[in-house]
Design a protein around this motif. Structure first.
Motif, PDB file in Angstrom:
ATOM      1  N   GLY A  99     -63.116  -6.880 -54.977  1.00 54.74           N
ATOM      2  CA  GLY A  99     -62.267  -5.965 -55.754  1.00 54.74           C
ATOM      3  C   GLY A  99     -61.874  -4.719 -54.977  1.00 54.74           C
ATOM      4  O   GLY A  99     -60.681  -4.408 -54.844  1.00 54.74           O
ATOM      5  N   PRO A 100     -62.859  -3.966 -54.463  1.00 52.81           N
ATOM      6  CA  PRO A 100     -62.514  -2.742 -53.732  1.00 52.81           C
ATOM      7  C   PRO A 100     -61.631  -2.969 -52.506  1.00 52.81           C
ATOM      8  O   PRO A 100     -60.691  -2.209 -52.265  1.00 52.81           O
ATOM      9  N   LEU A 101     -61.917  -4.023 -51.724  1.00 53.32           N
ATOM     10  CA  LEU A 101     -61.092  -4.269 -50.538  1.00 53.32           C
ATOM     11  C   LEU A 101     -59.685  -4.724 -50.909  1.00 53.32           C
ATOM     12  O   LEU A 101     -58.714  -4.340 -50.244  1.00 53.32           O
ATOM     13  N   THR A 102     -59.568  -5.505 -51.974  1.00 54.58           N
ATOM     14  CA  THR A 102     -58.239  -5.905 -52.440  1.00 54.58           C
ATOM     15  C   THR A 102     -57.441  -4.677 -52.857  1.00 54.58           C
ATOM     16  O   THR A 102     -56.260  -4.551 -52.518  1.00 54.58           O
ATOM     17  N   GLU A 103     -58.093  -3.747 -53.568  1.00 56.89           N
ATOM     18  CA  GLU A 103     -57.424  -2.503 -53.970  1.00 56.89           C
ATOM     19  C   GLU A 103     -56.951  -1.716 -52.756  1.00 56.89           C
ATOM     20  O   GLU A 103     -55.823  -1.217 -52.726  1.00 56.89           O
ATOM     21  N   VAL A 104     -57.811  -1.588 -51.760  1.00 54.49           N
ATOM     22  CA  VAL A 104     -57.444  -0.855 -50.539  1.00 54.49           C
ATOM     23  C   VAL A 104     -56.233  -1.505 -49.887  1.00 54.49           C
ATOM     24  O   VAL A 104     -55.279  -0.818 -49.495  1.00 54.49           O
ATOM     25  N   MET A 105     -56.255  -2.813 -49.786  1.00 54.03           N
ATOM     26  CA  MET A 105     -55.143  -3.525 -49.146  1.00 54.03           C
ATOM     27  C   MET A 105     -53.848  -3.350 -49.931  1.00 54.03           C
ATOM     28  O   MET A 105     -52.784  -3.188 -49.342  1.00 54.03           O
ATOM     29  N   LEU A 106     -53.951  -3.380 -51.255  1.00 53.31           N
ATOM     30  CA  LEU A 106     -52.741  -3.239 -52.068  1.00 53.31           C
ATOM     31  C   LEU A 106     -52.177  -1.819 -52.014  1.00 53.31           C
ATOM     32  O   LEU A 106     -50.996  -1.616 -52.274  1.00 53.31           O
ATOM     33  N   GLN A 107     -52.996  -0.846 -51.678  1.00 55.50           N
ATOM     34  CA  GLN A 107     -52.541   0.541 -51.598  1.00 55.50           C
ATOM     35  C   GLN A 107     -51.946   0.891 -50.241  1.00 55.50           C
ATOM     36  O   GLN A 107     -51.441   1.995 -50.052  1.00 55.50           O
ATOM     37  N   GLN A 108     -51.957  -0.029 -49.310  1.00 57.43           N
ATOM     38  CA  GLN A 108     -51.459   0.302 -47.979  1.00 57.43           C
ATOM     39  C   GLN A 108     -49.946   0.474 -47.943  1.00 57.43           C
ATOM     40  O   GLN A 108     -49.411   1.016 -46.979  1.00 57.43           O
ATOM     41  N   ASP A 109     -49.228   0.060 -48.993  1.00 60.57           N
ATOM     42  CA  ASP A 109     -47.776   0.244 -48.985  1.00 60.57           C
ATOM     43  C   ASP A 109     -47.398   1.721 -48.916  1.00 60.57           C
ATOM     44  O   ASP A 109     -46.496   2.100 -48.172  1.00 60.57           O
ATOM     45  N   GLU A 110     -48.104   2.564 -49.640  1.00 60.50           N
ATOM     46  CA  GLU A 110     -47.828   4.004 -49.615  1.00 60.50           C
ATOM     47  C   GLU A 110     -48.121   4.585 -48.233  1.00 60.50           C
ATOM     48  O   GLU A 110     -47.347   5.387 -47.713  1.00 60.50           O
ATOM     49  N   VAL A 111     -49.227   4.180 -47.647  1.00 62.68           N
ATOM     50  CA  VAL A 111     -49.598   4.675 -46.323  1.00 62.68           C
ATOM     51  C   VAL A 111     -48.580   4.216 -45.289  1.00 62.68           C
ATOM     52  O   VAL A 111     -48.130   5.004 -44.448  1.00 62.68           O
ATOM     53  N   MET A 112     -48.198   2.956 -45.365  1.00 63.91           N
ATOM     54  CA  MET A 112     -47.205   2.434 -44.429  1.00 63.91           C
ATOM     55  C   MET A 112     -45.876   3.180 -44.560  1.00 63.91           C
ATOM     56  O   MET A 112     -45.235   3.489 -43.565  1.00 63.91           O
ATOM     57  N   ALA A 113     -45.500   3.480 -45.811  1.00 61.74           N
ATOM     58  CA  ALA A 113     -44.242   4.203 -46.036  1.00 61.74           C
ATOM     59  C   ALA A 113     -44.295   5.601 -45.442  1.00 61.74           C
ATOM     60  O   ALA A 113     -43.274   6.127 -44.993  1.00 61.74           O
ATOM     61  N   ASP A 114     -45.472   6.200 -45.422  1.00 60.77           N
ATOM     62  CA  ASP A 114     -45.617   7.532 -44.835  1.00 60.77           C
ATOM     63  C   ASP A 114     -45.670   7.501 -43.314  1.00 60.77           C
ATOM     64  O   ASP A 114     -45.273   8.453 -42.658  1.00 60.77           O
ATOM     65  N   LEU A 115     -46.145   6.398 -42.749  1.00 60.66           N
ATOM     66  CA  LEU A 115     -46.300   6.315 -41.296  1.00 60.66           C
ATOM     67  C   LEU A 115     -45.099   5.726 -40.566  1.00 60.66           C
ATOM     68  O   LEU A 115     -44.879   6.023 -39.401  1.00 60.66           O
ATOM     69  N   MET A 116     -44.343   4.878 -41.254  1.00 60.94           N
ATOM     70  CA  MET A 116     -43.286   4.135 -40.571  1.00 60.94           C
ATOM     71  C   MET A 116     -41.907   4.466 -41.127  1.00 60.94           C
ATOM     72  O   MET A 116     -41.778   4.827 -42.294  1.00 60.94           O
ATOM     73  N   SER A 117     -40.931   4.287 -40.288  1.00 55.52           N
ATOM     74  CA  SER A 117     -39.546   4.503 -40.712  1.00 55.52           C
ATOM     75  C   SER A 117     -39.063   3.287 -41.504  1.00 55.52           C
ATOM     76  O   SER A 117     -39.682   2.213 -41.462  1.00 55.52           O
ATOM     77  N   LEU A 118     -37.946   3.454 -42.174  1.00 62.28           N
ATOM     78  CA  LEU A 118     -37.350   2.349 -42.922  1.00 62.28           C
ATOM     79  C   LEU A 118     -37.015   1.193 -41.975  1.00 62.28           C
ATOM     80  O   LEU A 118     -37.256   0.028 -42.296  1.00 62.28           O
ATOM     81  N   GLU A 119     -36.519   1.524 -40.797  1.00 59.40           N
ATOM     82  CA  GLU A 119     -36.172   0.505 -39.817  1.00 59.40           C
ATOM     83  C   GLU A 119     -37.409  -0.263 -39.356  1.00 59.40           C
ATOM     84  O   GLU A 119     -37.378  -1.484 -39.211  1.00 59.40           O
ATOM     85  N   GLU A 120     -38.499   0.466 -39.102  1.00 62.48           N
ATOM     86  CA  GLU A 120     -39.738  -0.186 -38.669  1.00 62.48           C
ATOM     87  C   GLU A 120     -40.294  -1.105 -39.757  1.00 62.48           C
ATOM     88  O   GLU A 120     -40.714  -2.238 -39.478  1.00 62.48           O
ATOM     89  N   LEU A 121     -40.300  -0.619 -40.979  1.00 60.76           N
ATOM     90  CA  LEU A 121     -40.808  -1.432 -42.093  1.00 60.76           C
ATOM     91  C   LEU A 121     -39.940  -2.665 -42.323  1.00 60.76           C
ATOM     92  O   LEU A 121     -40.463  -3.757 -42.573  1.00 60.76           O
ATOM     93  N   THR A 122     -38.637  -2.485 -42.228  1.00 61.93           N
ATOM     94  CA  THR A 122     -37.721  -3.611 -42.396  1.00 61.93           C
ATOM     95  C   THR A 122     -37.966  -4.650 -41.303  1.00 61.93           C
ATOM     96  O   THR A 122     -38.004  -5.859 -41.576  1.00 61.93           O
ATOM     97  N   ALA A 123     -38.154  -4.180 -40.075  1.00 60.13           N
ATOM     98  CA  ALA A 123     -38.420  -5.099 -38.957  1.00 60.13           C
ATOM     99  C   ALA A 123     -39.762  -5.810 -39.147  1.00 60.13           C
ATOM    100  O   ALA A 123     -39.867  -7.024 -38.920  1.00 60.13           O
ATOM    101  N   LEU A 124     -40.774  -5.082 -39.589  1.00 62.25           N
ATOM    102  CA  LEU A 124     -42.085  -5.685 -39.815  1.00 62.25           C
ATOM    103  C   LEU A 124     -42.019  -6.745 -40.908  1.00 62.25           C
ATOM    104  O   LEU A 124     -42.531  -7.855 -40.742  1.00 62.25           O
ATOM    105  N   ARG A 125     -41.373  -6.409 -41.995  1.00 63.61           N
ATOM    106  CA  ARG A 125     -41.223  -7.379 -43.089  1.00 63.61           C
ATOM    107  C   ARG A 125     -40.444  -8.603 -42.604  1.00 63.61           C
ATOM    108  O   ARG A 125     -40.822  -9.741 -42.872  1.00 63.61           O
ATOM    109  N   GLY A 126     -39.360  -8.373 -41.870  1.00 62.61           N
ATOM    110  CA  GLY A 126     -38.563  -9.478 -41.344  1.00 62.61           C
ATOM    111  C   GLY A 126     -39.365 -10.356 -40.400  1.00 62.61           C
ATOM    112  O   GLY A 126     -39.279 -11.583 -40.451  1.00 62.61           O
ATOM    113  N   PHE A 127     -40.152  -9.720 -39.540  1.00 57.24           N
ATOM    114  CA  PHE A 127     -41.006 -10.469 -38.622  1.00 57.24           C
ATOM    115  C   PHE A 127     -41.993 -11.319 -39.405  1.00 57.24           C
ATOM    116  O   PHE A 127     -42.148 -12.512 -39.138  1.00 57.24           O
ATOM    117  N   TYR A 128     -42.649 -10.731 -40.382  1.00 57.78           N
ATOM    118  CA  TYR A 128     -43.641 -11.466 -41.161  1.00 57.78           C
ATOM    119  C   TYR A 128     -42.998 -12.616 -41.936  1.00 57.78           C
ATOM    120  O   TYR A 128     -43.587 -13.687 -42.063  1.00 57.78           O
TER     121      TYR A 128
END
Length: 164
Positions: free
Chosen positions: A86-115
């Motif tokens: 439960g706790p680790l799943t919660e941490v993983m699901l909350q990484q979207d906010e952290v990623m949005a703060d660390l990465m640009s829209l272009e970087e996130l779009t590229a990462l999502r596209g790559f995945y």
């Protein structure tokens, strides 16, 4: 003077527009990051991830001549699963906010596209295996380095009585 008033007025009028753009941009980054996180969580085997946390402990105990029975190993696996899923799943699901703060829209779009690509997903699914293979190597480096480093760390952190 007239120029300064005009510049100040333009700046005041532009700031709310910039703030809205920044908010919109962050909202877009969070949305893209959320897509990425949801996709990775669907593909992730959380129990395999948790196994990577406790299994090295079992291996180390066996090396130290403290082997465990299959029942003991099963109990440890269940304990880790019960306590961490439960706790680790919660941490993983909350990484979207952290990623949005660390990465640009272009970087996130590229990462999502790559995945989302065939090869990108295949590569990312192998990353836990890579980490698992490298973990003993990293531990060996630390075990070798710590005896050399500890006296140096102590020398750095021990306060001199004369300084007091």
């Amino acid at each position: 003077m007239r120029f300064l008033i005009g510049a100040a007025t333009a700046l005041c009028l532009a700031l709310p527009a910039y703030a809205d753009t920044a908010t919109d941009n962050r909202d877009a980054r969070v949305a893209i990051a959320k897509d990425y996180v949801e996709a990775t969580m669907k593909d992730m085997d959380i129990q395999d991830f948790i196994r990577q946390l406790w299994f090295p402990m079992i291996e180390q105990m066996a090396k130290n001549r403290q082997p465990m029975s299959p029942e003991q190993i099963s109990q440890i696996e269940k304990l880790f699963s019960d306590e961490l899923t439960g706790p680790l799943t919660e941490v993983m699901l909350q990484q979207d906010e952290v990623m949005a703060d660390l990465m640009s829209l272009e970087e996130l779009t590229a990462l999502r596209g790559f995945y989302m690509s065939e090869h990108g997903r295949a590569v990312m699914e192998k990353m836990p295996q890579l980490a698992q293979i490298q973990q003993p190597m990293i531990s060996a480096v630390l075990q070798k380095a710590m005896p050399v480093m500890m006296p140096k760390i102590e020398a750095i952190t021990v306060t001199d009585d004369a300084v007091k």
